[in-house]
Design a protein around this motif. Sequence first.
Motif, PDB file in Angstrom:
ATOM      1  N   THR A 133      10.883  -0.253 -40.471  1.00 19.66           N
ATOM      2  CA  THR A 133      10.280  -1.265 -39.594  1.00 19.66           C
ATOM      3  C   THR A 133       8.803  -0.966 -39.342  1.00 19.66           C
ATOM      4  O   THR A 133       7.967  -1.874 -39.285  1.00 19.66           O
ATOM      5  N   LYS A 134       8.478   0.323 -39.187  1.00 21.51           N
ATOM      6  CA  LYS A 134       7.093   0.713 -38.898  1.00 21.51           C
ATOM      7  C   LYS A 134       6.219   0.793 -40.154  1.00 21.51           C
ATOM      8  O   LYS A 134       5.019   1.036 -40.043  1.00 21.51           O
ATOM      9  N   LEU A 135       6.806   0.606 -41.323  1.00 23.11           N
ATOM     10  CA  LEU A 135       6.048   0.719 -42.563  1.00 23.11           C
ATOM     11  C   LEU A 135       4.959  -0.347 -42.606  1.00 23.11           C
ATOM     12  O   LEU A 135       5.255  -1.550 -42.547  1.00 23.11           O
ATOM     13  N   PRO A 136       3.675   0.046 -42.702  1.00 23.03           N
ATOM     14  CA  PRO A 136       2.566  -0.931 -42.680  1.00 23.03           C
ATOM     15  C   PRO A 136       2.398  -1.618 -44.037  1.00 23.03           C
ATOM     16  O   PRO A 136       1.622  -1.179 -44.888  1.00 23.03           O
ATOM     17  N   LEU A 137       3.120  -2.713 -44.226  1.00 22.95           N
ATOM     18  CA  LEU A 137       3.071  -3.399 -45.523  1.00 22.95           C
ATOM     19  C   LEU A 137       1.690  -3.964 -45.819  1.00 22.95           C
ATOM     20  O   LEU A 137       1.267  -4.003 -46.976  1.00 22.95           O
ATOM     21  N   ASP A 138       0.983  -4.431 -44.776  1.00 26.51           N
ATOM     22  CA  ASP A 138      -0.331  -5.021 -45.012  1.00 26.51           C
ATOM     23  C   ASP A 138      -1.342  -4.009 -45.544  1.00 26.51           C
ATOM     24  O   ASP A 138      -2.307  -4.375 -46.219  1.00 26.51           O
TER      25      ASP A 138
END
Length: 413
Positions: A133-138
């Motif tokens: 959930t916290k993975l910064p995809l942007d």
Amino acid sequence: MKSRYIAGLSLVTMGAGFVTTLFLPDNAFVQLLKGGFEAGLVGGFADWFAVTALFRHPMGIPIPHTSLLLKNRNKIATSLISALENELLNKESITRKLKQFDLLKIVGSAVTKWIGKKSNRTSAIAMLQTNLTKLPLDSIVPSIQTGIASFLRHTDMKPLAEKVLHTAIQGKWDEQALDYALNQGRAWVSKPETGQLLGSIAQQKISEAKVGGIMGFAVQAFAGFMNEEKLGTMIQQLLLSGIQDLVRPDNTNRERLLVEIRNQMIKITEDESLINRGKEWLINKAESPDSKAFLLERLEDIRTSLLASLEKEKQGGGRKVVTVVRYVIRRLQSEKEMMEGAERKLLSFIVDFVEANHYRLGALLKDNLDRMDDKELVRMLEEKVGSDLQWIRVNGALCGFVIGLILTCIQWL
């Protein structure tokens, strides 16, 4: 400390026994006891002196060559560190010790045992959900774009195009594409509105045709005889008949069309300028904001799907995790060559890591020893090895007593 009490008691016993024999009547038995107690007292006292001299000055008197541990604490620390680095944690000893263990088997057993508990599985899934959930995809998408663009820039597209062409011919992609186009065309031509459209276009073009003489008369007669509906139906039938012919595998026109398609595909792979333009188009497309938005959207979809699957798995107790892990472990264990190679790599990694960092253990040992004052160091050493050393005093007193008895007997003889 019990051993120190016993050692002290043995020395006191020898001393008290010796003093007592001084006041007893002088006979052979008393002389024998006196010789035993005297030798036991000397032996016990000598061993007390020796043991005490290791840790401190006996009776606080700075006798030379006493309090050896404190005087040589730096040498002892250096020796311990040297032994740790060069003897205990050198590459050969670590490798020899680790080879005695089946590392991957131990790891596999530990993992299997760990995931056997439901609480461990659900905790692992929850932690994975949190991190996902916290993975910064942007912030990941630009790296993906850069990687794709870099791959395209450093890739020779001509061999890739030739490989794609070879795969397309072997897989008969051209025939599949032609059949798809024919089926779509047949579906479009079969629609009633298509017939009306074709009839309208045909009648309009006939009316616009400028043909004189007998030909013009024939055209006008044909136009007067045919209306839009009849023209559309006739053209539809002609097109459907032609499509039906092209669909048949043994049709000559179909073979000619496929040959032409393949020739055009071959020309594309031989046209370097076209390939380069295609390469630049792909690079620009990969770096464009539209691609960034597309990749971000796809990654978000993947994350949402994974989170939903993980939540479902967590509600079910993580049973699939056990199945997957056990399957992977069994598959790995069945591949002996792969297991041996993986174990060699793991062994090499551990050995290199320990060898590269064992000096940190030495530095930690040296730092901890430097933090301790003399009193603390002596107390620690006495707690660890003092008990065994105190038994030297007991043994010295007892051995001295026995030797004293023997020597007295020898004197009599």
